[in-house]
Write a protein that holds these residues in place. Structure first.
Motif, short mmCIF file in Angstrom:
data_model
loop_
_atom_site.label_atom_id
_atom_site.label_comp_id
_atom_site.label_asym_id
_atom_site.label_seq_id
_atom_site.Cartn_x
_atom_site.Cartn_y
_atom_site.Cartn_z
N PRO A 1 -3.25 -9.32 -11.35
CA PRO A 1 -3.45 -8.10 -10.55
C PRO A 1 -3.28 -8.36 -9.06
CG PRO A 1 -5.25 -8.41 -12.14
CD PRO A 1 -4.46 -9.69 -12.11
N VAL A 2 -2.63 -7.44 -8.39
CA VAL A 2 -2.60 -7.46 -6.94
C VAL A 2 -4.02 -7.19 -6.45
CG1 VAL A 2 -1.68 -6.29 -4.89
CG2 VAL A 2 -0.19 -6.72 -6.86
N THR A 3 -4.41 -7.79 -5.36
CA THR A 3 -5.76 -7.61 -4.84
C THR A 3 -6.06 -6.12 -4.65
OG1 THR A 3 -5.64 -9.72 -3.67
CG2 THR A 3 -7.33 -8.17 -2.95
N GLY A 4 -7.17 -5.68 -5.25
CA GLY A 4 -7.57 -4.29 -5.15
C GLY A 4 -7.01 -3.42 -6.26
N PHE A 5 -6.32 -4.02 -7.22
CA PHE A 5 -5.71 -3.26 -8.31
C PHE A 5 -6.21 -3.78 -9.65
CE2 PHE A 5 -3.04 -2.28 -4.81
CZ PHE A 5 -2.43 -1.06 -5.08
N ASP A 6 -6.27 -2.89 -10.65
CA ASP A 6 -6.56 -3.26 -12.02
C ASP A 6 -5.25 -3.34 -12.79
OD1 ASP A 6 -9.32 -3.31 -11.64
OD2 ASP A 6 -9.50 -1.16 -12.01
N ALA A 7 -5.17 -4.28 -13.74
CA ALA A 7 -3.94 -4.50 -14.50
C ALA A 7 -4.19 -4.25 -15.98
CB ALA A 7 -3.42 -5.92 -14.29
N GLY B 1 0.79 -1.22 0.00
CA GLY B 1 0.00 0.00 0.00
C GLY B 1 0.82 1.27 0.00
N GLU B 2 2.06 1.20 -0.49
CA GLU B 2 2.94 2.37 -0.46
C GLU B 2 2.95 3.15 -1.76
OE1 GLU B 2 6.79 1.81 1.29
OE2 GLU B 2 6.09 0.17 2.56
N VAL B 3 2.35 2.61 -2.82
CA VAL B 3 2.24 3.33 -4.09
C VAL B 3 0.82 3.16 -4.62
CG1 VAL B 3 4.69 3.06 -4.68
CG2 VAL B 3 3.03 1.35 -5.45
N SER B 4 0.41 4.08 -5.48
CA SER B 4 -0.93 4.01 -6.07
C SER B 4 -0.94 3.23 -7.38
CB SER B 4 -1.47 5.43 -6.33
OG SER B 4 -1.61 6.14 -5.13
N ALA B 5 0.23 3.10 -8.00
CA ALA B 5 0.32 2.38 -9.28
C ALA B 5 1.76 1.94 -9.47
CB ALA B 5 -0.12 3.28 -10.44
N ALA B 6 1.94 1.00 -10.41
CA ALA B 6 3.29 0.48 -10.64
C ALA B 6 3.39 -0.16 -12.02
CB ALA B 6 3.67 -0.55 -9.58
N VAL B 7 4.58 -0.10 -12.59
CA VAL B 7 4.92 -0.89 -13.77
C VAL B 7 5.52 -2.19 -13.25
CG1 VAL B 7 6.35 -1.05 -15.84
CG2 VAL B 7 5.32 1.15 -15.18
N THR B 8 4.89 -3.30 -13.56
CA THR B 8 5.33 -4.58 -13.00
C THR B 8 5.51 -5.62 -14.11
OG1 THR B 8 3.22 -5.75 -12.69
CG2 THR B 8 3.77 -4.05 -11.09
N THR C 1 3.25 -4.80 -17.18
CA THR C 1 1.85 -4.50 -16.88
C THR C 1 1.78 -3.24 -16.03
OG1 THR C 1 1.27 -6.85 -16.92
CG2 THR C 1 -0.26 -5.38 -15.81
N TRP C 2 0.79 -2.41 -16.32
CA TRP C 2 0.51 -1.24 -15.49
C TRP C 2 -0.60 -1.62 -14.52
CZ3 TRP C 2 2.06 3.29 -13.82
CH2 TRP C 2 1.16 4.27 -13.41
N GLN C 3 -0.30 -1.54 -13.22
CA GLN C 3 -1.31 -1.85 -12.21
C GLN C 3 -1.62 -0.59 -11.42
OE1 GLN C 3 -1.46 -5.47 -10.09
NE2 GLN C 3 0.09 -6.51 -11.33
N VAL C 4 -2.90 -0.33 -11.25
CA VAL C 4 -3.36 0.89 -10.57
C VAL C 4 -4.44 0.53 -9.57
CG1 VAL C 4 -5.01 1.36 -12.42
CG2 VAL C 4 -4.26 3.23 -10.93
N ALA C 5 -4.41 1.17 -8.41
CA ALA C 5 -5.40 0.90 -7.37
C ALA C 5 -6.80 1.15 -7.91
CB ALA C 5 -5.13 1.79 -6.16
N ARG C 6 -7.68 0.17 -7.71
CA ARG C 6 -9.03 0.26 -8.27
C ARG C 6 -9.79 1.47 -7.73
NH1 ARG C 6 -10.69 -4.96 -7.35
NH2 ARG C 6 -9.40 -5.47 -9.17
N VAL C 7 -9.63 1.75 -6.46
CA VAL C 7 -10.34 2.87 -5.87
C VAL C 7 -9.83 4.21 -6.41
CG1 VAL C 7 -8.82 3.12 -3.88
CG2 VAL C 7 -11.22 3.81 -3.69
N MET C 8 -8.56 4.20 -6.89
CA MET C 8 -7.96 5.43 -7.42
C MET C 8 -8.03 5.50 -8.93
SD MET C 8 -7.03 6.99 -4.72
CE MET C 8 -6.14 8.30 -5.53
N ALA C 9 -8.51 4.45 -9.58
CA ALA C 9 -8.47 4.38 -11.05
C ALA C 9 -9.14 5.59 -11.73
CB ALA C 9 -9.10 3.08 -11.53
N PRO C 10 -10.33 6.03 -11.29
CA PRO C 10 -10.92 7.21 -11.96
C PRO C 10 -10.06 8.45 -11.83
CG PRO C 10 -12.58 6.01 -10.70
CD PRO C 10 -11.26 5.43 -10.31
N ALA C 11 -9.46 8.66 -10.65
CA ALA C 11 -8.62 9.83 -10.45
C ALA C 11 -7.33 9.76 -11.24
CB ALA C 11 -8.31 10.01 -8.96
N LEU C 12 -6.91 8.53 -11.55
CA LEU C 12 -5.65 8.34 -12.27
C LEU C 12 -5.88 7.95 -13.73
CD1 LEU C 12 -3.59 6.39 -9.57
CD2 LEU C 12 -3.62 8.83 -10.06
N ALA C 13 -7.08 8.16 -14.24
CA ALA C 13 -7.39 7.77 -15.62
C ALA C 13 -6.48 8.47 -16.62
CB ALA C 13 -8.85 8.06 -15.93
#
Length: 309
Positions: free
Chosen positions: A148-154, A136-143, A265-277
């Protein structure tokens, strides 16, 4: 639990800038005020949040709460855009984990596409960047993980191809009879850091398993290329970054037609996805322009051409 915005801002500033004095200057308050706000937040949470030192660092709880504060800023900025409100909060901060090769090649272009965001990048190996998401230390990552990590979209980005390269002189010295297991066990290789597994994977797939050649450790993408060209050793470099070096024979592949694709893969927190679109669109656009989507013909041409020289 509702937290005081001024206390959150003080915590974020101290952890970002490293000292209470620098945080106070950024927030236009006194160092004493910053200390009082953090003490009040620690009392409310019931745990230490800042490890006093030079620089100050965050405890596990402190880092999570500071990340929460950044997320609030991103969500508030999204709401302001959607409601066409006047923005008075300034740029928001976004913490992302990204591997060094992506940062050195295509990720900067993605950052430049996004306005109103201050990026806080954590550089880590693509095989390990997902751990930052899990903590939970970053909102998104290149992996390098497609799961997908639980709670993240890939979102698949593509697969840059890595090629084992070195200088012509190194090849003559260490591999006069070809890249045999005996020679590969003695020839120095280049390793980015302790997490870098690409050289071992290439050896297992193309030479032999269980080899542990002597190694230089160089935690720099450009130094990796320059060290190979200088004949210090051989290493895995992104083909797109060394293509011209191969054409000019500054670098040569150890074995032609033995690239190693590394799907990203680009993974982004699902709850933050709209803000990070907007960030996600910029990352996908830049990756599509750079990463290998359907470049196998081009790759084969470059390496086969060298094999024929």
């Amino acid at each position: 639990m509702q937290m005081d915005p001024s206390q959150l801002a003080a915590l974020s500033a101290v952890l970002r800038l490293g000292t209470f004095e620098a945080a106070a200057h950024a927030l236009n308050v006194t160092p004493s005020a910053v200390s009082q706000r953090i003490k009040a937040l620690e009392d409310r949470i019931g745990a230490a949040l800042v490890l006093r030192g030079s620089p100050c660092t965050g405890t596990a709880a402190g880092l999570r709460i500071a990340k929460h504060a950044e997320d609030i800023g991103l969500l508030e900025a999204q709401l302001a855009r959607e409601l066409a409100l006047e923005a008075d909060h300034g740029p928001v901060r976004l913490r992302i984990a990204v591997n060094a090769d992506s940062l050195a090649s295509w990720f900067i272009d993605a950052m430049a596409e996004v306005d109103g965001v201050l990026f806080d990048l954590l550089v880590d190996d693509q095989d390990h960047s997902a751990e930052w998401l899990r903590r939970g230390e970053v909102s998104a990552a290149v992996t390098a993980s497609s799961k997908p990590v639980t709670g993240f979209d890939a979102y698949p980005l593509g697969a840059p191809e890595y090629v084992a390269t070195t200088s012509p002189g190194f090849m003559e010295r260490w591999f006069p009879g070809g890249v045999t297991p005996e020679a590969a066990a003695k020839a120095p290789c280049l390793i980015f850091n302790a997490k870098d597994n690409l050289q071992r994977l290439w050896l297992e797939r193309n030479v032999a398993s269980g080899l542990a050649p002597p190694a230089h450790y160089l935690p720099s993408t450009q130094a990796f290329i320059d060290a190979a060209a200088a004949g210090l050793g051989w290493g895995m470099n992104p083909l797109a970054m060394v293509e011209q070096d191969i054409r000019s024979e500054r670098l040569v592949p150890l074995i032609p037609d033995t690239t190693l694709p590394v799907p990203l893969t680009w993974q982004v927190a699902r709850v933050m996805a709209p803000a990070l679109a907007e960030v996600t669109r910029a990352v996908q656009k830049s990756a599509k322009q750079y990463l290998m989507q359907s470049q196998s013909g081009k790759t084969a041409h470059v390496l086969q051409r060298h094999a024929q020289l």
